[in-house]
Design a protein around this motif. Structure first.
Motif, mmCIF file in Angstrom:
data_model
loop_
_atom_site.group_PDB
_atom_site.id
_atom_site.type_symbol
_atom_site.label_atom_id
_atom_site.label_comp_id
_atom_site.label_asym_id
_atom_site.label_seq_id
_atom_site.Cartn_x
_atom_site.Cartn_y
_atom_site.Cartn_z
ATOM 1 N N ARG A 257 -0.069 0.749 -1.800
ATOM 2 C CA ARG A 257 -0.007 -0.717 -1.874
ATOM 3 C C ARG A 257 0.633 -1.172 -3.185
ATOM 4 N NH1 ARG A 257 -5.052 -4.509 -3.299
ATOM 5 N NH2 ARG A 257 -3.928 -6.506 -3.355
ATOM 6 N N ILE A 258 0.200 -0.593 -4.299
ATOM 7 C CA ILE A 258 0.724 -1.017 -5.598
ATOM 8 C C ILE A 258 2.179 -0.600 -5.750
ATOM 9 C CG2 ILE A 258 0.415 -0.847 -8.090
ATOM 10 C CD1 ILE A 258 -1.723 -2.451 -6.447
ATOM 11 N N ARG A 259 2.519 0.561 -5.245
ATOM 12 C CA ARG A 259 3.918 0.994 -5.298
ATOM 13 C C ARG A 259 4.815 0.016 -4.544
ATOM 14 N NH1 ARG A 259 7.495 4.266 -2.376
ATOM 15 N NH2 ARG A 259 8.893 5.518 -3.703
ATOM 16 N N SER A 260 4.294 -0.570 -3.467
ATOM 17 C CA SER A 260 5.101 -1.495 -2.665
ATOM 18 C C SER A 260 5.475 -2.760 -3.439
ATOM 19 C CB SER A 260 4.352 -1.884 -1.380
ATOM 20 O OG SER A 260 3.306 -2.814 -1.654
ATOM 21 N N LEU A 261 4.784 -3.047 -4.544
ATOM 22 C CA LEU A 261 5.093 -4.239 -5.334
ATOM 23 C C LEU A 261 6.431 -4.126 -6.049
ATOM 24 C CD1 LEU A 261 1.588 -5.010 -6.888
ATOM 25 C CD2 LEU A 261 2.659 -6.043 -4.871
ATOM 26 N N ARG A 262 7.059 -2.981 -5.980
ATOM 27 C CA ARG A 262 8.426 -2.863 -6.505
ATOM 28 C C ARG A 262 9.413 -3.611 -5.613
ATOM 29 N NH1 ARG A 262 8.747 3.435 -6.879
ATOM 30 N NH2 ARG A 262 10.978 2.980 -6.975
ATOM 31 N N ASP A 263 9.006 -3.957 -4.386
ATOM 32 C CA ASP A 263 9.859 -4.696 -3.455
ATOM 33 C C ASP A 263 9.485 -6.175 -3.450
ATOM 34 O OD1 ASP A 263 11.143 -2.365 -2.695
ATOM 35 O OD2 ASP A 263 9.677 -1.964 -1.109
ATOM 36 N N LYS A 264 10.488 -7.030 -3.474
ATOM 37 C CA LYS A 264 10.266 -8.475 -3.572
ATOM 38 C C LYS A 264 9.408 -9.011 -2.439
ATOM 39 C CE LYS A 264 12.697 -12.883 -4.013
ATOM 40 N NZ LYS A 264 14.020 -13.541 -4.146
ATOM 41 N N LYS A 265 9.641 -8.551 -1.212
ATOM 42 C CA LYS A 265 8.902 -9.113 -0.084
ATOM 43 C C LYS A 265 7.407 -8.847 -0.207
ATOM 44 C CE LYS A 265 9.588 -5.166 3.062
ATOM 45 N NZ LYS A 265 10.115 -4.758 4.374
ATOM 46 N N HIS A 266 7.064 -7.688 -0.770
ATOM 47 C CA HIS A 266 5.649 -7.373 -0.945
ATOM 48 C C HIS A 266 5.058 -8.154 -2.126
ATOM 49 C CE1 HIS A 266 5.681 -4.310 2.126
ATOM 50 N NE2 HIS A 266 6.725 -3.724 1.555
ATOM 51 N N ARG A 267 5.846 -8.333 -3.207
ATOM 52 C CA ARG A 267 5.365 -9.168 -4.317
ATOM 53 C C ARG A 267 5.084 -10.585 -3.838
ATOM 54 N NH1 ARG A 267 9.498 -6.385 -7.060
ATOM 55 N NH2 ARG A 267 10.926 -8.167 -6.948
ATOM 56 N N LYS A 268 5.995 -11.106 -3.047
ATOM 57 C CA LYS A 268 5.836 -12.482 -2.559
ATOM 58 C C LYS A 268 4.626 -12.593 -1.638
ATOM 59 C CE LYS A 268 8.442 -16.239 -0.420
ATOM 60 N NZ LYS A 268 9.751 -16.665 0.138
ATOM 61 N N ARG A 269 4.448 -11.610 -0.783
ATOM 62 C CA ARG A 269 3.324 -11.640 0.153
ATOM 63 C C ARG A 269 1.987 -11.552 -0.572
ATOM 64 N NH1 ARG A 269 3.343 -6.574 3.395
ATOM 65 N NH2 ARG A 269 2.086 -5.843 1.653
ATOM 66 N N GLU A 270 1.917 -10.702 -1.594
ATOM 67 C CA GLU A 270 0.652 -10.467 -2.292
ATOM 68 C C GLU A 270 0.438 -11.428 -3.460
ATOM 69 O OE1 GLU A 270 -1.599 -7.582 -2.156
ATOM 70 O OE2 GLU A 270 -0.500 -6.087 -0.994
ATOM 71 N N GLY A 271 1.525 -12.040 -3.962
ATOM 72 C CA GLY A 271 1.401 -12.875 -5.151
ATOM 73 C C GLY A 271 1.084 -12.065 -6.393
ATOM 74 N N LEU A 272 1.556 -10.812 -6.412
ATOM 75 C CA LEU A 272 1.278 -9.894 -7.511
ATOM 76 C C LEU A 272 2.586 -9.273 -8.010
ATOM 77 C CD1 LEU A 272 -1.736 -7.949 -5.904
ATOM 78 C CD2 LEU A 272 -1.900 -9.727 -7.667
ATOM 79 N N PHE A 273 2.566 -8.802 -9.249
ATOM 80 C CA PHE A 273 3.716 -8.074 -9.781
ATOM 81 C C PHE A 273 3.236 -7.016 -10.766
ATOM 82 C CE2 PHE A 273 3.070 -11.428 -12.896
ATOM 83 C CZ PHE A 273 3.380 -10.854 -14.114
ATOM 84 N N LEU A 274 4.132 -6.084 -11.101
ATOM 85 C CA LEU A 274 3.828 -4.972 -11.993
ATOM 86 C C LEU A 274 4.379 -5.232 -13.388
ATOM 87 C CD1 LEU A 274 4.799 -1.971 -9.670
ATOM 88 C CD2 LEU A 274 2.492 -2.784 -10.172
ATOM 89 N N ALA A 275 3.624 -4.821 -14.386
ATOM 90 C CA ALA A 275 4.102 -4.810 -15.768
ATOM 91 C C ALA A 275 3.703 -3.476 -16.374
ATOM 92 C CB ALA A 275 3.506 -5.966 -16.569
ATOM 93 N N GLU A 276 4.636 -2.883 -17.132
ATOM 94 C CA GLU A 276 4.419 -1.535 -17.658
ATOM 95 C C GLU A 276 4.406 -1.546 -19.178
ATOM 96 O OE1 GLU A 276 7.243 1.376 -15.848
ATOM 97 O OE2 GLU A 276 8.169 -0.478 -15.170
ATOM 98 N N GLY A 277 3.593 -0.664 -19.739
ATOM 99 C CA GLY A 277 3.687 -0.384 -21.160
ATOM 100 C C GLY A 277 2.712 -1.158 -22.019
ATOM 101 N N LEU A 278 2.311 -0.516 -23.121
ATOM 102 C CA LEU A 278 1.305 -1.084 -24.005
ATOM 103 C C LEU A 278 1.769 -2.390 -24.632
ATOM 104 C CD1 LEU A 278 -1.426 -0.859 -25.404
ATOM 105 C CD2 LEU A 278 -0.346 0.612 -27.131
ATOM 106 N N ARG A 279 3.042 -2.455 -25.012
ATOM 107 C CA ARG A 279 3.514 -3.662 -25.685
ATOM 108 C C ARG A 279 3.413 -4.885 -24.782
ATOM 109 N NH1 ARG A 279 9.315 -4.798 -28.776
ATOM 110 N NH2 ARG A 279 9.008 -7.044 -28.994
#
Length: 269
Positions: A15-37
């Motif tokens: 599920r979380i891997r699918s957030l790399r695709d726009k359609k899944h981000r839009k459907r879930e209202g979620l996005f990924l952010a990486e890294g400590l900074r």
């Protein structure tokens, strides 16, 4: 409390891997952010992820440990996993030790307080996520209120745009709007619309800009449509002394944004 995931076939990993695709981000209202900074920038703005994935060694860094403790204290979902699974989630061979899953950060146009900042940036039909992320960083650097994305722009919550923003998407308001919506809203109150164009005759340092200033940037390849240029209160250009006929969209935005900032600073000196 933390929990552990070790299997590539785990449904949450998929599920979380699918957030790399726009359609899944839009459907879930979620996005990924990486890294400590980036995750630390978000935390300093009072924004915690919905879920936090980390390899166990991340806890050795004090900032990562503080984020993990705060997530656990507030009932957030903390998942300990392997670097291989982090790589699968992020799509990078050498993933960051932390990946956060965040709610999207869109602000409706009608909720923007134009008096909340002297500078606002509006971008029309941007296509490059690197440019979008860099413009967000520029907005943060000059104290802009946010970025208004007009018409069909690249997704501001794509992994590439989030990475390029270096955390600025957590300090800047982000708006999606059609041109007609934006121009109607803008003309309901104060706000000087400033466009950049190769066809302009006015040098960008000649005018004395007003606040709030709305800096309008066009598409990387085509620039602003003629109808949009016609709506601008000022249309300016930057001198090109060499053979190149234009600047990169993000670079041009930075040059203009700092001219707006410097004029504001000089007025207060």
């Amino acid at each position: 409390m933390s929990r552990e995931i070790t299997g590539f076939s785990n449904p949450l990993v998929k599920r979380i891997r699918s957030l790399r695709d726009k359609k899944h981000r839009k459907r879930e209202g979620l996005f990924l952010a990486e890294g400590l900074r980036i995750l630390t920038e978000a935390r300093e703005e009072g924004v915690l992820p919905e879920m936090l994935f980390h390899a166990g060694q991340a806890e050795e860094h004090p900032l990562a440990a503080a984020l993990i403790r705060e997530m656990e204290a507030t009932g957030g979902d903390v998942i300990v996993t392997s670097t291989d699974i982090l790589s699968k989630i992020s799509g990078k061979d050498n993933p960051q030790a932390l990946v956060g899953v965040y709610r999207d950060r869109l602000t409706p146009l009608q909720r923007i307080d134009r008096h909340g900042a002297d500078i606002w940036i509006a971008a029309q039909s941007l296509r490059d996520p690197g440019n979008l992320g860099t413009i967000l960083r520029t907005g943060d650097a000059v104290g802009a209120g946010g970025l208004i994305l007009l018409d069909e722009c690249v997704d501001p919550f794509s992994v590439e745009a989030v990475r390029a923003s270096m955390g600025a998407l957590f300090t800047q308001k982000i708006v999606l709007a059609r041109w007609d919506e934006f121009i109607f809203w803008l003309r309901q109150g104060p706000g000087q619309l400033i466009g950049t164009s190769l066809k302009a005759t006015l040098d960008y340092q000649e005018p004395r800009y007003q606040s709030p200033a709305f800096l309008l940037v066009g598409n990387e390849a085509q620039g602003l449509p003629a109808a949009y240029e016609a709506e601008c209160d000022l249309l300016v250009k930057m001198p090109m002394m060499g053979k190149a006929d234009s600047l990169n969209a993000a670079v041009a935005t930075a040059v203009m944004a700092y001219e707006l900032l410097n004029q504001k600073r000089n007025r207060r000196a």
